[in-house]
Design a protein around this motif. Structure first.
Motif, PDB file in Angstrom:
ATOM      1  N   PHE A  30       0.758  -0.897  -0.035  1.00  0.00           N
ATOM      2  CA  PHE A  30       0.025   0.133   0.172  1.00  0.00           C
ATOM      3  C   PHE A  30       0.808   1.148   0.018  1.00  0.00           C
ATOM      4  O   PHE A  30       2.057   0.977   0.375  1.00  0.00           O
ATOM      5  CB  PHE A  30      -0.901  -0.137   1.240  1.00  0.00           C
ATOM      6  CG  PHE A  30      -0.376  -0.271   2.555  1.00  0.00           C
ATOM      7  CD1 PHE A  30      -0.345  -1.450   3.105  1.00  0.00           C
ATOM      8  CD2 PHE A  30       0.046   0.767   3.368  1.00  0.00           C
ATOM      9  CE1 PHE A  30       0.323  -1.374   4.406  1.00  0.00           C
ATOM     10  CE2 PHE A  30       0.640   0.724   4.563  1.00  0.00           C
ATOM     11  CZ  PHE A  30       0.852  -0.438   4.993  1.00  0.00           C
ATOM     12  N   VAL A  46      -7.235   3.937  -4.764  1.00  0.00           N
ATOM     13  CA  VAL A  46      -7.063   2.551  -4.140  1.00  0.00           C
ATOM     14  C   VAL A  46      -8.052   1.839  -4.174  1.00  0.00           C
ATOM     15  O   VAL A  46      -9.395   2.147  -4.266  1.00  0.00           O
ATOM     16  CB  VAL A  46      -6.607   3.066  -2.850  1.00  0.00           C
ATOM     17  CG1 VAL A  46      -5.681   3.922  -2.729  1.00  0.00           C
ATOM     18  CG2 VAL A  46      -7.856   3.424  -2.124  1.00  0.00           C
ATOM     19  N   HIS A  47      -7.975   0.402  -4.178  1.00  0.00           N
ATOM     20  CA  HIS A  47      -9.147  -0.600  -4.020  1.00  0.00           C
ATOM     21  C   HIS A  47      -8.904  -1.432  -2.609  1.00  0.00           C
ATOM     22  O   HIS A  47      -8.059  -2.196  -2.578  1.00  0.00           O
ATOM     23  CB  HIS A  47      -8.913  -1.629  -5.115  1.00  0.00           C
ATOM     24  CG  HIS A  47      -9.114  -1.111  -6.591  1.00  0.00           C
ATOM     25  ND1 HIS A  47      -9.252  -1.748  -7.708  1.00  0.00           N
ATOM     26  CD2 HIS A  47      -9.532   0.081  -6.912  1.00  0.00           C
ATOM     27  CE1 HIS A  47      -9.694  -0.998  -8.608  1.00  0.00           C
ATOM     28  NE2 HIS A  47      -9.686   0.246  -8.231  1.00  0.00           N
ATOM     29  N   TRP A  48      -9.535  -0.702  -1.813  1.00  0.00           N
ATOM     30  CA  TRP A  48      -9.383  -1.165  -0.415  1.00  0.00           C
ATOM     31  C   TRP A  48     -10.484  -1.829   0.212  1.00  0.00           C
ATOM     32  O   TRP A  48     -11.725  -1.419  -0.218  1.00  0.00           O
ATOM     33  CB  TRP A  48      -8.929  -0.051   0.537  1.00  0.00           C
ATOM     34  CG  TRP A  48      -7.384   0.254   0.304  1.00  0.00           C
ATOM     35  CD1 TRP A  48      -6.745  -0.198  -0.270  1.00  0.00           C
ATOM     36  CD2 TRP A  48      -6.847   1.260   1.243  1.00  0.00           C
ATOM     37  NE1 TRP A  48      -5.501   0.525  -0.306  1.00  0.00           N
ATOM     38  CE2 TRP A  48      -5.482   1.428   0.541  1.00  0.00           C
ATOM     39  CE3 TRP A  48      -7.165   2.141   2.362  1.00  0.00           C
ATOM     40  CZ2 TRP A  48      -4.667   2.395   1.224  1.00  0.00           C
ATOM     41  CZ3 TRP A  48      -6.364   3.126   2.831  1.00  0.00           C
ATOM     42  CH2 TRP A  48      -4.822   3.055   2.330  1.00  0.00           C
ATOM     43  N   ILE A 129     -13.324   2.174  -1.382  1.00  0.00           N
ATOM     44  CA  ILE A 129     -13.084   1.451  -0.203  1.00  0.00           C
ATOM     45  C   ILE A 129     -14.601   0.998   0.146  1.00  0.00           C
ATOM     46  O   ILE A 129     -15.371   1.691   0.308  1.00  0.00           O
ATOM     47  CB  ILE A 129     -12.650   2.598   0.957  1.00  0.00           C
ATOM     48  CG1 ILE A 129     -11.558   3.395   0.876  1.00  0.00           C
ATOM     49  CG2 ILE A 129     -12.473   1.689   2.305  1.00  0.00           C
ATOM     50  CD1 ILE A 129     -11.019   4.347   1.598  1.00  0.00           C
ATOM     51  N   ILE A 149      -7.584  -6.298  -5.390  1.00  0.00           N
ATOM     52  CA  ILE A 149      -7.793  -5.790  -4.188  1.00  0.00           C
ATOM     53  C   ILE A 149      -6.282  -5.303  -3.706  1.00  0.00           C
ATOM     54  O   ILE A 149      -5.378  -6.275  -3.584  1.00  0.00           O
ATOM     55  CB  ILE A 149      -8.430  -6.434  -2.846  1.00  0.00           C
ATOM     56  CG1 ILE A 149     -10.030  -6.530  -3.416  1.00  0.00           C
ATOM     57  CG2 ILE A 149      -8.506  -5.837  -1.584  1.00  0.00           C
ATOM     58  CD1 ILE A 149     -10.725  -5.193  -3.593  1.00  0.00           C
ATOM     59  N   ASP A 150      -5.863  -4.042  -3.303  1.00  0.00           N
ATOM     60  CA  ASP A 150      -4.552  -3.569  -2.878  1.00  0.00           C
ATOM     61  C   ASP A 150      -4.222  -3.985  -1.290  1.00  0.00           C
ATOM     62  O   ASP A 150      -3.358  -4.412  -0.981  1.00  0.00           O
ATOM     63  CB  ASP A 150      -4.480  -2.147  -2.982  1.00  0.00           C
ATOM     64  CG  ASP A 150      -5.023  -1.826  -4.293  1.00  0.00           C
ATOM     65  OD1 ASP A 150      -4.414  -2.406  -5.221  1.00  0.00           O
ATOM     66  OD2 ASP A 150      -5.369  -0.697  -4.526  1.00  0.00           O
ATOM     67  N   LEU A 151      -5.568  -3.750  -0.398  1.00  0.00           N
ATOM     68  CA  LEU A 151      -5.263  -3.876   0.949  1.00  0.00           C
ATOM     69  C   LEU A 151      -6.575  -4.126   1.708  1.00  0.00           C
ATOM     70  O   LEU A 151      -7.562  -3.633   1.014  1.00  0.00           O
ATOM     71  CB  LEU A 151      -4.707  -2.749   1.443  1.00  0.00           C
ATOM     72  CG  LEU A 151      -4.397  -2.386   2.929  1.00  0.00           C
ATOM     73  CD1 LEU A 151      -3.236  -3.268   3.377  1.00  0.00           C
ATOM     74  CD2 LEU A 151      -3.984  -1.061   3.463  1.00  0.00           C
ATOM     75  N   VAL A 153      -8.117  -3.670   5.425  1.00  0.00           N
ATOM     76  CA  VAL A 153      -8.058  -3.304   6.732  1.00  0.00           C
ATOM     77  C   VAL A 153      -8.844  -4.216   7.954  1.00  0.00           C
ATOM     78  O   VAL A 153     -10.077  -4.252   7.583  1.00  0.00           O
ATOM     79  CB  VAL A 153      -8.024  -2.060   6.785  1.00  0.00           C
ATOM     80  CG1 VAL A 153      -7.969  -1.429   8.135  1.00  0.00           C
ATOM     81  CG2 VAL A 153      -7.293  -1.223   5.741  1.00  0.00           C
ATOM     82  N   LYS A 244      -2.517  -9.640   2.037  1.00  0.00           N
ATOM     83  CA  LYS A 244      -2.995  -8.518   2.000  1.00  0.00           C
ATOM     84  C   LYS A 244      -3.744  -7.958   3.097  1.00  0.00           C
ATOM     85  O   LYS A 244      -4.799  -6.935   3.088  1.00  0.00           O
ATOM     86  CB  LYS A 244      -4.074  -8.677   0.825  1.00  0.00           C
ATOM     87  CG  LYS A 244      -3.558  -8.858  -0.600  1.00  0.00           C
ATOM     88  CD  LYS A 244      -4.711  -8.661  -1.665  1.00  0.00           C
ATOM     89  CE  LYS A 244      -3.757  -8.905  -3.065  1.00  0.00           C
ATOM     90  NZ  LYS A 244      -4.869  -8.956  -4.117  1.00  0.00           N
ATOM     91  N   LEU A 265      -1.352   2.899   8.151  1.00  0.00           N
ATOM     92  CA  LEU A 265      -1.486   2.862   6.782  1.00  0.00           C
ATOM     93  C   LEU A 265      -0.254   3.630   6.174  1.00  0.00           C
ATOM     94  O   LEU A 265      -0.332   3.792   4.640  1.00  0.00           O
ATOM     95  CB  LEU A 265      -2.801   3.327   6.397  1.00  0.00           C
ATOM     96  CG  LEU A 265      -3.889   2.434   6.988  1.00  0.00           C
ATOM     97  CD1 LEU A 265      -5.274   3.222   6.779  1.00  0.00           C
ATOM     98  CD2 LEU A 265      -3.917   1.285   5.874  1.00  0.00           C
TER      99      LEU A 265
END
Length: 278
Positions: A30, A46-48, A129, A149-151, A153, A244, A265
């Protein structure tokens, strides 16, 4: 992104079965800084995904981050509530599901999410998000087929604090603002720290207009937490195995947690420290 919407529509055709104050495992890639996360207008946002039990605060933190990163915050729970407010057979079906603390089926969620993404594409949105999706392995697999998907949480909070927060939630019937009347003060045990969360009180003009969500009763909340642990926790392992997953144990309310989450982050630049504390 158009492929996302086409495959989500295809997926909707089939119905699938439904301590330390900070614990972070960062295998995901990220942005190394806030500047890197703020993409050019024509670039990919972003793709979160935000995971966590009901009431943990996914919507609050995802909404704040969406404003910083310039991408939409898409909460499937909000999509469901918007549909509930409409009239028709789907609204009646959803009311029966939600009022019993059950998970909405993949078919319905995919239908609502597909429409939201299509509307966003038409408005030129890039990135997102997601909050409240995916909730099952099959949903995660479907999402992985159509977009990267990047991340992910994963917000974590002890269950007694979660229960108090959910029961204390209120919504202003006039402006739609979200507030919380619960004052959480739980003593630490077994090496875990105290959990203190001040209430998020409404302004004077909203105080007399607060309503409680129909699914925020103790019985329903406990059932929602049971279902989450049974069906949704495997999603955490799905993303953990792919490197991820970022796990974040909330140390308290927003004042205690927000700046720490931004640091986890890597989203605090030197000139942003003051705003992070706000």
């Amino acid at each position: 992104m158009a492929a996302v919407y086409r495959l989500l529509r295809c997926g909707a055709a089939a119905r699938y079965p439904a301590r330390r104050w900070l614990s972070v495992r960062v295998d995901a890639t990220f942005p190394a800084s806030l500047a890197a996360a703020k993409r050019d207008p024509g670039g990919r946002g972003v793709h979160w995904v935000f995971l966590g039990c009901p009431g943990v605060g996914k919507g609050t933190y995802a909404s704040r981050l969406s404003q910083i990163l310039g991408v939409p915050h898409i909460a499937t729970g909000d999509l469901v509530r918007e549909e509930l407010a409409a009239s028709g057979p789907l609204a009646q079906q959803l009311a029966e599901i939600v009022n019993h603390g059950q998970l909405v089926s993949d078919e319905i969620i995919l239908r609502l999410l597909s429409k939201r993404l299509e509307d966003g594409e038409a408005k030129g949105e890039s990135g997102f998000i997601l909050d409240g999706f995916p909730r099952t392995i099959r949903q995660a697999e479907k999402l992985e087929e159509v977009t990267e998907i990047d991340l992910v949480v994963n917000l974590k909070l002890r269950e007694d604090a979660l229960l108090a927060k959910c029961i204390g939630r209120r919504i202003c019937s006039h402006c739609g603002g979200n507030y919380n009347l619960a004052s959480v003060n739980i003593k630490g045990e077994n090496g875990n720290p105290d959990i203190v969360m001040a209430p998020l009180l409404p302004p004077e003009e909203c105080a007399s207009k607060l309503i409680t969500r129909s699914d925020d009763t103790e019985e329903v909340v406990k059932e929602r937490l049971r279902i989450y642990h049974e069906m949704s926790e495997p999603v955490e392992e799905f993303y953990r195995a792919r490197g991820k997953l970022l796990e974040f144990d909330l140390p308290g309310g927003i004042p205690e947690s927000w700046a720490k989450l931004l640091r986890a982050l890597n989203l605090i630049d030197n000139d942003d420290k003051q705003s992070a504390a706000a």
